[in-house]
Design a protein around this motif. Structure first.
Motif, PDB file in Angstrom:
ATOM      1  N   LYS A   1      90.987 -57.824  50.723  1.00 27.83           N
ATOM      2  CA  LYS A   1      91.993 -58.856  50.983  1.00 27.83           C
ATOM      3  C   LYS A   1      91.909 -59.273  52.458  1.00 27.83           C
ATOM      4  O   LYS A   1      92.167 -58.458  53.335  1.00 27.83           O
ATOM      5  CB  LYS A   1      93.399 -58.329  50.674  1.00 27.83           C
ATOM      6  N   PRO A   2      91.601 -60.539  52.728  1.00 30.02           N
ATOM      7  CA  PRO A   2      91.460 -60.980  54.116  1.00 30.02           C
ATOM      8  C   PRO A   2      92.802 -61.043  54.835  1.00 30.02           C
ATOM      9  O   PRO A   2      93.844 -61.333  54.221  1.00 30.02           O
ATOM     10  CB  PRO A   2      90.850 -62.375  53.982  1.00 30.02           C
ATOM     11  N   GLN A   3      92.773 -60.792  56.125  1.00 35.59           N
ATOM     12  CA  GLN A   3      93.986 -60.852  56.949  1.00 35.59           C
ATOM     13  C   GLN A   3      94.049 -62.137  57.766  1.00 35.59           C
ATOM     14  O   GLN A   3      95.095 -62.748  57.881  1.00 35.59           O
ATOM     15  CB  GLN A   3      94.023 -59.645  57.891  1.00 35.59           C
ATOM     16  N   PHE A   4      92.914 -62.534  58.340  1.00 33.96           N
ATOM     17  CA  PHE A   4      92.868 -63.705  59.209  1.00 33.96           C
ATOM     18  C   PHE A   4      91.776 -64.661  58.746  1.00 33.96           C
ATOM     19  O   PHE A   4      90.831 -64.264  58.048  1.00 33.96           O
ATOM     20  CB  PHE A   4      92.588 -63.305  60.666  1.00 33.96           C
ATOM     21  N   LEU A   5      91.906 -65.912  59.171  1.00 30.59           N
ATOM     22  CA  LEU A   5      90.929 -66.962  58.888  1.00 30.59           C
ATOM     23  C   LEU A   5      90.425 -67.503  60.218  1.00 30.59           C
ATOM     24  O   LEU A   5      91.207 -67.689  61.158  1.00 30.59           O
ATOM     25  CB  LEU A   5      91.591 -68.084  58.086  1.00 30.59           C
ATOM     26  N   PHE A   6      89.116 -67.773  60.303  1.00 30.55           N
ATOM     27  CA  PHE A   6      88.487 -68.187  61.556  1.00 30.55           C
ATOM     28  C   PHE A   6      87.740 -69.499  61.338  1.00 30.55           C
ATOM     29  O   PHE A   6      87.009 -69.649  60.353  1.00 30.55           O
ATOM     30  CB  PHE A   6      87.504 -67.117  62.040  1.00 30.55           C
ATOM     31  N   ILE A   7      87.918 -70.426  62.278  1.00 30.82           N
ATOM     32  CA  ILE A   7      87.310 -71.747  62.170  1.00 30.82           C
ATOM     33  C   ILE A   7      86.572 -72.092  63.456  1.00 30.82           C
ATOM     34  O   ILE A   7      87.088 -71.854  64.555  1.00 30.82           O
ATOM     35  CB  ILE A   7      88.386 -72.838  61.930  1.00 30.82           C
ATOM     36  N   ARG A   8      85.367 -72.639  63.340  1.00 31.20           N
ATOM     37  CA  ARG A   8      84.731 -73.301  64.470  1.00 31.20           C
ATOM     38  C   ARG A   8      84.497 -74.747  64.079  1.00 31.20           C
ATOM     39  O   ARG A   8      83.893 -75.045  63.030  1.00 31.20           O
ATOM     40  CB  ARG A   8      83.392 -72.663  64.841  1.00 31.20           C
ATOM     41  N   ALA A   9      84.986 -75.659  64.926  1.00 35.17           N
ATOM     42  CA  ALA A   9      84.820 -77.089  64.708  1.00 35.17           C
ATOM     43  C   ALA A   9      84.284 -77.721  65.982  1.00 35.17           C
ATOM     44  O   ALA A   9      84.388 -77.130  67.069  1.00 35.17           O
ATOM     45  CB  ALA A   9      86.144 -77.733  64.307  1.00 35.17           C
ATOM     46  N   ARG A  10      83.726 -78.904  65.846  1.00 34.37           N
ATOM     47  CA  ARG A  10      83.082 -79.563  66.987  1.00 34.37           C
ATOM     48  C   ARG A  10      83.517 -81.012  67.054  1.00 34.37           C
ATOM     49  O   ARG A  10      83.684 -81.692  66.037  1.00 34.37           O
ATOM     50  CB  ARG A  10      81.560 -79.471  66.835  1.00 34.37           C
ATOM     51  N   LYS A  11      83.719 -81.492  68.282  1.00 33.39           N
ATOM     52  CA  LYS A  11      83.942 -82.916  68.501  1.00 33.39           C
ATOM     53  C   LYS A  11      82.591 -83.627  68.493  1.00 33.39           C
ATOM     54  O   LYS A  11      81.643 -83.168  69.129  1.00 33.39           O
ATOM     55  CB  LYS A  11      84.655 -83.136  69.832  1.00 33.39           C
ATOM     56  N   ALA A  12      82.506 -84.710  67.778  1.00 28.45           N
ATOM     57  CA  ALA A  12      81.223 -85.400  67.643  1.00 28.45           C
ATOM     58  C   ALA A  12      80.683 -85.826  69.010  1.00 28.45           C
ATOM     59  O   ALA A  12      81.440 -86.211  69.902  1.00 28.45           O
ATOM     60  CB  ALA A  12      81.381 -86.629  66.746  1.00 28.45           C
ATOM     61  N   SER A  13      79.372 -85.710  69.150  1.00 25.40           N
ATOM     62  CA  SER A  13      78.717 -86.169  70.376  1.00 25.40           C
ATOM     63  C   SER A  13      78.639 -87.685  70.385  1.00 25.40           C
ATOM     64  O   SER A  13      78.515 -88.334  69.342  1.00 25.40           O
ATOM     65  CB  SER A  13      77.301 -85.596  70.474  1.00 25.40           C
ATOM     66  N   GLU A  14      78.685 -88.272  71.578  1.00 25.00           N
ATOM     67  CA  GLU A  14      78.535 -89.710  71.688  1.00 25.00           C
ATOM     68  C   GLU A  14      77.069 -90.080  71.526  1.00 25.00           C
ATOM     69  O   GLU A  14      76.174 -89.356  71.954  1.00 25.00           O
ATOM     70  CB  GLU A  14      79.036 -90.189  73.055  1.00 25.00           C
TER      71      GLU A  14
END
Length: 240
Positions: free
Chosen positions: A226-239
């Motif tokens: 049973k998971p306790q935490f959730l982890f996300i990596r997201a990125r702002k698009a490059s110009e």
């Protein structure tokens, strides 16, 4: 993290405890931290915002790796604990993530890290928009929150799809401290990130480490199922 909430008073009360014990608490040291660190890009020479810095563990780690750090927390005492840890090596700001981050410029930050803080916010629309605004093109957002499955099952809620306020009692040095936070479905978490303009790079539901097993063997067995935490990596698009 509105300042009239129970959680501000609680974190003011827990600030010394956090500074003294959070470095070695198994759920932090051997479960949350390894997962968050695994998602970070190279930080040397980068500008980083530590959003919800608590007692400053991540700020200190980032500074040690050569980053320049702006550390934010809604608790004045947590800011003081971070100051005790890092001194004047970082810019420390008492700030509520429910409010605009007007003191941080557009496209000025390489990385925003937020460890176990965003579930104190009811609405993520503003904070995600602000994170996106302050990040440079190509910059990263890495955060951890309570896992929606965990909150839904542990607190025995009836409707998974609601975003709702929960209250829990934490045992801090044998004293019960009330803490309030929001649970929300996975769809609400991801929609807030994507609607702000971020590109999802990774969603992580990690296994506990061997160090965690040595410290808390019964909890280790639970985390395998049973998971306790959730982890996300997201990125702002490059110009382009």
């Amino acid at each position: 993290m509105h300042k009239e909430s129970v959680s501000l008073d609680s974190y003011e009360e827990m600030a010394e405890y956090y500074l003294n014990y959070v470095d070695k608490k198994p759920y932090n040291a051997y479960y949350e931290r390894p997962a968050t660190l695994s998602l970070l890009p190279e930080v040397e020479g980068k500008s980083v915002v530590d959003a919800g810095c608590a007692a400053g563990w991540y700020s200190d780690w980032l500074l040690g790796k050569g980053a320049s750090v702006t550390a934010l927390d809604f608790s004045p005492k947590m800011i003081e604990m971070t100051r005790r840890r890092v001194g004047d090596r970082a810019k420390l700001v008492c700030a509520d993530l429910n409010e605009p981050l007007d003191f941080i410029g557009d496209d000025s930050t390489d990385l925003v890290i937020s460890s176990l803080a965003l579930h104190y916010l009811k609405d993520w629309t503003l904070v995600m928009r602000e994170f996106h605004r302050i990040l440079k093109p190509g910059g990263f957002l890495v955060f951890s929150v309570h896992h929606p499955f965990m909150d839904f099952t542990v607190f025995q809620r009836e409707n998974y799809f609601l975003t709702e306020l929960l209250e829990d009692d934490w045992d801090v040095n044998h004293v019960k401290v009330k803490v309030q936070f929001y649970r929300r479905p996975l769809n609400a978490i991801m929609s807030a990130v994507l609607h702000a303009g971020f590109i999802l790079e990774e969603l992580l539901e990690p296994m506990p480490t061997e160090e965690f097993k040595q410290a808390l063997p019964q909890s280790y067995e639970k985390l395998l199922r049973k998971p306790q935490f959730l982890f996300i990596r997201a990125r702002k698009a490059s110009e382009h």
